[in-house]
Enzyme design. Structure first.
Site, PDB file in Angstrom:
ATOM      1  N   ASN A 196      -1.154   0.430   4.468  1.00  0.00           N
ATOM      2  CA  ASN A 196      -0.104   1.453   4.296  1.00  0.00           C
ATOM      3  C   ASN A 196       0.981   1.340   5.362  1.00  0.00           C
ATOM      4  OD1 ASN A 196      -1.339   2.444   6.580  1.00  0.00           O
ATOM      5  ND2 ASN A 196      -1.841   4.457   5.741  1.00  0.00           N
TER       6      ASN A 196
ATOM      7  N   HIS B 196       0.529   1.200   8.711  1.00  0.00           N
ATOM      8  CA  HIS B 196       0.279   1.789  10.035  1.00  0.00           C
ATOM      9  C   HIS B 196       0.119   0.702  11.094  1.00  0.00           C
ATOM     10  CE1 HIS B 196      -4.319   1.946   9.132  1.00  0.00           C
ATOM     11  NE2 HIS B 196      -4.112   0.952   9.950  1.00  0.00           N
TER      12      HIS B 196
HETATM   13  P1  PGA Z   1      -7.732  -4.635   9.403  1.00  0.00           P
HETATM   14  O1  PGA Z   1      -7.028  -3.359   9.964  1.00  0.00           O
HETATM   15  O2  PGA Z   1      -7.549  -5.716  10.412  1.00  0.00           O
HETATM   16  O3  PGA Z   1      -9.192  -4.222   9.296  1.00  0.00           O
HETATM   17  O4  PGA Z   1      -7.126  -4.961   8.098  1.00  0.00           O
HETATM   18  C1  PGA Z   1      -5.703  -3.450  10.339  1.00  0.00           C
HETATM   19  C2  PGA Z   1      -5.278  -2.131  10.901  1.00  0.00           C
HETATM   20  O5  PGA Z   1      -5.629  -1.087  10.331  1.00  0.00           O
HETATM   21  O6  PGA Z   1      -4.595  -2.132  11.935  1.00  0.00           O
END
Ligand code: PGA
Length: 240
Positions: A132, A134
């Site tokens: 999303n 973030h």
């Molecule tokens: P992820 O998370 O590496 O598990 O995809 C990324 C994040 O939320 O910063």
């Protein structure tokens, strides 16, 4: 901003380890922002391999968490503290992680931001990107000026952590995070993104206008950002 596309996750991890190696070669007492998540695990494993082969010396460098859950037992499975214990087995001078169980989480995360500022700020902050948009726990709606604070986690962010907490109901509803402004204060930023599931948000964050709808887009205005992306995550970029 620099965009480096590697064929696969291993390539991304090697590039990320190279950048961290360069940061500590330039300044042995470097301050490093270190993310959690699935994406950086290979980078931490690669750094560990380089430590074991004495190709990199992290003993004077300090690592800092950039976020943590609120209201979980310290080092309970699923917390960032537990993540670091499992995946970040690096001989750093120190690793500074806020307490998920702090009585006053706002004060806890503000104190972390203060300690980072007092040591001169991050020399390099590595980041992942949520589907999303973030960065750390700066969820959609986070402004460029946002500071360290407690936030409500979005349902997708909580769902992403359901496995490690043992079910969605066990994932805390709130997190504490360095703000976008704190992250942008880093001298260098390295963003990791791998897999087709990140392709859409990577394109939006890099190619659309900066917006609090996609907090990672705020990185466009930083003078020293490197995106390390694998081919799957890069496949929607128009510039490719
Ligand atoms: P992820 O998370 O590496 O598990 O995809 C990324 C994040 O939320 O910063």
């Amino acid at each position: 901003m620099r965009i480096e596309v590697s064929p696969d996750e291993t390539g991304v991890a090697n590039c990320a380890a190279d950048l961290i190696a360069a940061a500590v070669a330039a300044k042995s007492r470097a301050s490093l922002g270190l993310p959690t998540g699935v994406t950086p695990i290979r980078t931490y494993a690669e750094l560990n391999r380089r430590v074991l082969r004495t190709e990199i010396d992290l003993r004077e460098a300090t690592g800092y968490a950039i976020d943590e859950f609120v209201g979980a037992a310290t080092a309970a499975p699923g917390t960032n503290a537990a993540f670091y214990a499992e995946h970040l087995r690096l001989p750093l001078r120190a690793l500074d992680v806020p307490d998920a169980n702090a009585a006053d989480p706002d004060a806890e995360i503000r104190a972390l931001a203060r300690r980072i500022a007092e040591c001169g700020g991050f020399d390099l902050c590595m980041l992942g990107i949520g589907a999303n948009g973030h960065i750390a726990f700066n969820e959609p709606g986070s402004t460029r000026e946002s500071q360290a604070r407690v936030v409500e986690l979005t349902p997708p962010s909580r769902a992403a952590h359901a496995g490690s907490f043992g079910g969605i109901d066990l994932v805390p509803r709130r997190g504490m995070t360095l703000g976008v402004a704190d992250l942008l204060a880093s001298r260098a930023i390295v963003v990791l993104a791998t897999g087709a599931g990140k392709a859409a948000i990577v394109r939006t964050a890099i190619e659309d206008a900066e917006s609090s709808d996609v907090p990672a887009s705020w990185l466009q205005s930083h003078a020293n950002v490197t995106w390390l992306i694998d081919a799957d995550a890069a496949r929607r970029l128009n510039s490719r």
